[in-house]
Scaffold this motif. Sequence first.
Motif, mmCIF file in Angstrom:
data_model
loop_
_atom_site.group_PDB
_atom_site.id
_atom_site.type_symbol
_atom_site.label_atom_id
_atom_site.label_comp_id
_atom_site.label_asym_id
_atom_site.label_seq_id
_atom_site.Cartn_x
_atom_site.Cartn_y
_atom_site.Cartn_z
ATOM 1 N N ALA A 132 0.846 -1.191 0.000
ATOM 2 C CA ALA A 132 0.000 0.000 0.000
ATOM 3 C C ALA A 132 0.880 1.238 0.000
ATOM 4 O O ALA A 132 1.957 1.240 0.599
ATOM 5 N N ASN A 133 0.428 2.264 -0.679
ATOM 6 C CA ASN A 133 1.037 3.577 -0.526
ATOM 7 C C ASN A 133 0.383 4.280 0.660
ATOM 8 O O ASN A 133 -0.822 4.118 0.881
ATOM 9 N N PRO A 134 1.137 5.076 1.410
ATOM 10 C CA PRO A 134 0.531 5.738 2.574
ATOM 11 C C PRO A 134 -0.664 6.629 2.239
ATOM 12 O O PRO A 134 -1.521 6.846 3.096
ATOM 13 N N ASP A 135 -0.723 7.151 1.000
ATOM 14 C CA ASP A 135 -1.837 8.030 0.642
ATOM 15 C C ASP A 135 -3.005 7.289 0.002
ATOM 16 O O ASP A 135 -3.951 7.918 -0.473
ATOM 17 N N SER A 136 -2.970 5.939 -0.003
ATOM 18 C CA SER A 136 -4.011 5.187 -0.711
ATOM 19 C C SER A 136 -4.961 4.444 0.224
ATOM 20 O O SER A 136 -5.826 3.706 -0.253
ATOM 21 N N ARG A 152 -1.168 -8.751 7.065
ATOM 22 C CA ARG A 152 0.010 -7.887 6.959
ATOM 23 C C ARG A 152 -0.250 -6.787 5.948
ATOM 24 O O ARG A 152 -0.956 -6.996 4.963
ATOM 25 N N VAL A 153 0.400 -5.634 6.169
ATOM 26 C CA VAL A 153 0.413 -4.583 5.156
ATOM 27 C C VAL A 153 1.829 -4.037 5.060
ATOM 28 O O VAL A 153 2.516 -3.871 6.078
ATOM 29 N N SER A 154 2.275 -3.824 3.827
ATOM 30 C CA SER A 154 3.626 -3.339 3.576
ATOM 31 C C SER A 154 3.517 -1.961 2.927
ATOM 32 O O SER A 154 3.096 -1.834 1.778
ATOM 33 N N PHE A 155 3.891 -0.931 3.683
ATOM 34 C CA PHE A 155 3.748 0.443 3.208
ATOM 35 C C PHE A 155 5.024 0.899 2.491
ATOM 36 O O PHE A 155 6.126 0.757 3.021
ATOM 37 N N GLY A 156 4.839 1.476 1.299
ATOM 38 C CA GLY A 156 5.964 2.023 0.551
ATOM 39 C C GLY A 156 6.317 3.413 1.058
ATOM 40 O O GLY A 156 5.940 4.422 0.465
ATOM 41 N N MET A 157 7.035 3.464 2.156
ATOM 42 C CA MET A 157 7.432 4.743 2.759
ATOM 43 C C MET A 157 8.559 5.394 1.954
ATOM 44 O O MET A 157 8.553 6.582 1.691
ATOM 45 N N GLN A 158 9.577 4.622 1.614
ATOM 46 C CA GLN A 158 10.741 5.001 0.817
ATOM 47 C C GLN A 158 11.657 6.000 1.518
ATOM 48 O O GLN A 158 12.860 5.814 1.563
ATOM 49 N N SER A 159 11.123 7.086 2.068
ATOM 50 C CA SER A 159 11.956 8.076 2.762
ATOM 51 C C SER A 159 11.056 8.937 3.633
ATOM 52 O O SER A 159 9.851 9.062 3.385
ATOM 53 N N ALA A 160 11.653 9.535 4.657
ATOM 54 C CA ALA A 160 10.940 10.513 5.488
ATOM 55 C C ALA A 160 11.275 11.940 5.092
ATOM 56 O O ALA A 160 10.793 12.887 5.718
ATOM 57 N N GLN A 190 -0.043 -6.824 11.012
ATOM 58 C CA GLN A 190 1.394 -6.599 11.092
ATOM 59 C C GLN A 190 1.773 -5.544 10.068
ATOM 60 O O GLN A 190 1.146 -5.416 9.010
ATOM 61 N N VAL A 191 2.823 -4.773 10.371
ATOM 62 C CA VAL A 191 3.212 -3.647 9.524
ATOM 63 C C VAL A 191 4.666 -3.785 9.096
ATOM 64 O O VAL A 191 5.548 -4.026 9.922
ATOM 65 N N SER A 192 4.888 -3.633 7.789
ATOM 66 C CA SER A 192 6.242 -3.493 7.254
ATOM 67 C C SER A 192 6.364 -2.107 6.647
ATOM 68 O O SER A 192 5.433 -1.620 5.990
ATOM 69 N N LEU A 193 7.506 -1.452 6.842
ATOM 70 C CA LEU A 193 7.824 -0.192 6.180
ATOM 71 C C LEU A 193 8.979 -0.427 5.221
ATOM 72 O O LEU A 193 10.010 -0.995 5.613
ATOM 73 N N ASP A 194 8.797 -0.006 3.978
ATOM 74 C CA ASP A 194 9.796 -0.225 2.936
ATOM 75 C C ASP A 194 10.535 1.071 2.639
ATOM 76 O O ASP A 194 9.905 2.117 2.416
#
Length: 408
Positions: A132-136, A152-160, A190-194
């Motif tokens: 998922a994208n954080p804005d979606s 589980r959800v894997s968020f495409g954070m990429q950078s702060a 469960q949460v993954s941040l990419d």
Amino acid sequence: MPSALPLGDPAPADGLLPPPADRAAGAAHRDFGLYVHVPFCRVRCGYCDFNTYTATELRGAKQADYWQEAVAEMRFGAEVLDRSGYAPRPISTVFFGGGTPTLLPAEQLVGMLHAARDTWGFADGAEITTEANPDSVDAAYLQTLADAGFTRVSFGMQSAVPSVLATLERTHDPERVPDVVRWAKDAGLQVSLDLIYGTPGETIDDWQRSLDAVVAERPDHVSAYALIVEEGTKLARQIKSGVVEAPSDDLQADMYERADATLGDAGYDWYEVSNFSTGPETRSRHNLGYWVGHDWWGVGPGSHSYVGDTRWWNVKHPAAYAQRMAAGESPSAGRETIDADTHELERILLLSRVRGALRTDSLGPEARREVAGLIADGLVDGRTALRGEITLTLKGRLLADAVVRRLT
């Protein structure tokens, strides 16, 4: 644009696989995963060469119809495996990737998940993930997924760092990440941040800021991938024309070392070169299935599958995929049979990246003789080698390709 499909042998319209033999004969003892590709994005990021399409690139395909086409391939796949002589296996893991799966209504993801369960059945404790994208997504969307069985959800954070996200052409606001993580946790997921490191213009301080932001959210899992500049992407053209500088290998190595230190201090253990978790129970079991040689069926345009000794890949464009499914034909564009030498090379390539997964007693005589030298060079951990396991050191992870060359 998306990268080209590999070359291979023609695939039959009925999709039937060669009769089980050799490695294929042991399929019943391997886990079976399902990958569902959702090939839609709001915008195309400049670094991305994944098989994804914006609304203006669909050329006749309908995003609203896609989930039913994917369901049709699931049913087609179960029939193909049965007719090819493979015993039924329940699904151990499901992974919705993209693209942005969460551009689809939650009810469509749930519909695909229920179809997978009805078609193959789920193993006890099956892992069900979506990217998922954080804005979606919002809280209600994530709760709908959790209620339907997603785990589980894997968020495409990429950078702060906003400037890094702008270079990557990511559209989300980094300040939204804490909200989506909280919503996912509240839903019981469960949460993954990419993360991606080595973006042109990104400094080591920028990278540390992203790592600190991840640690502050306490996700269950973190993926940290070095940016790879793929031919044919907008970013590759920008680098070639001198608009931006190419990523520095030395800086990327420094960034990986910083990630290992920061995540390690925060209680995350690496279990694959680019992946860290809070423990065995929070590792990505689906991705581990790829690395340790399990079977999977890939649904959707451009998806790859691997069952027994056969690997195949689907037509790329959603319109061509929709036409195949409407005709009741295999969406496969090509395939290859993996011979024993190729299988052994891929086995070592993948298992060596996973902590302790490659056994020394599974290596040939020449490769076993190399292990002592790899230990002496600081690339393989000597203590775990005494237990018969190949585990890369930090230096070894930075030079993983060199380790593989010496073992093959």
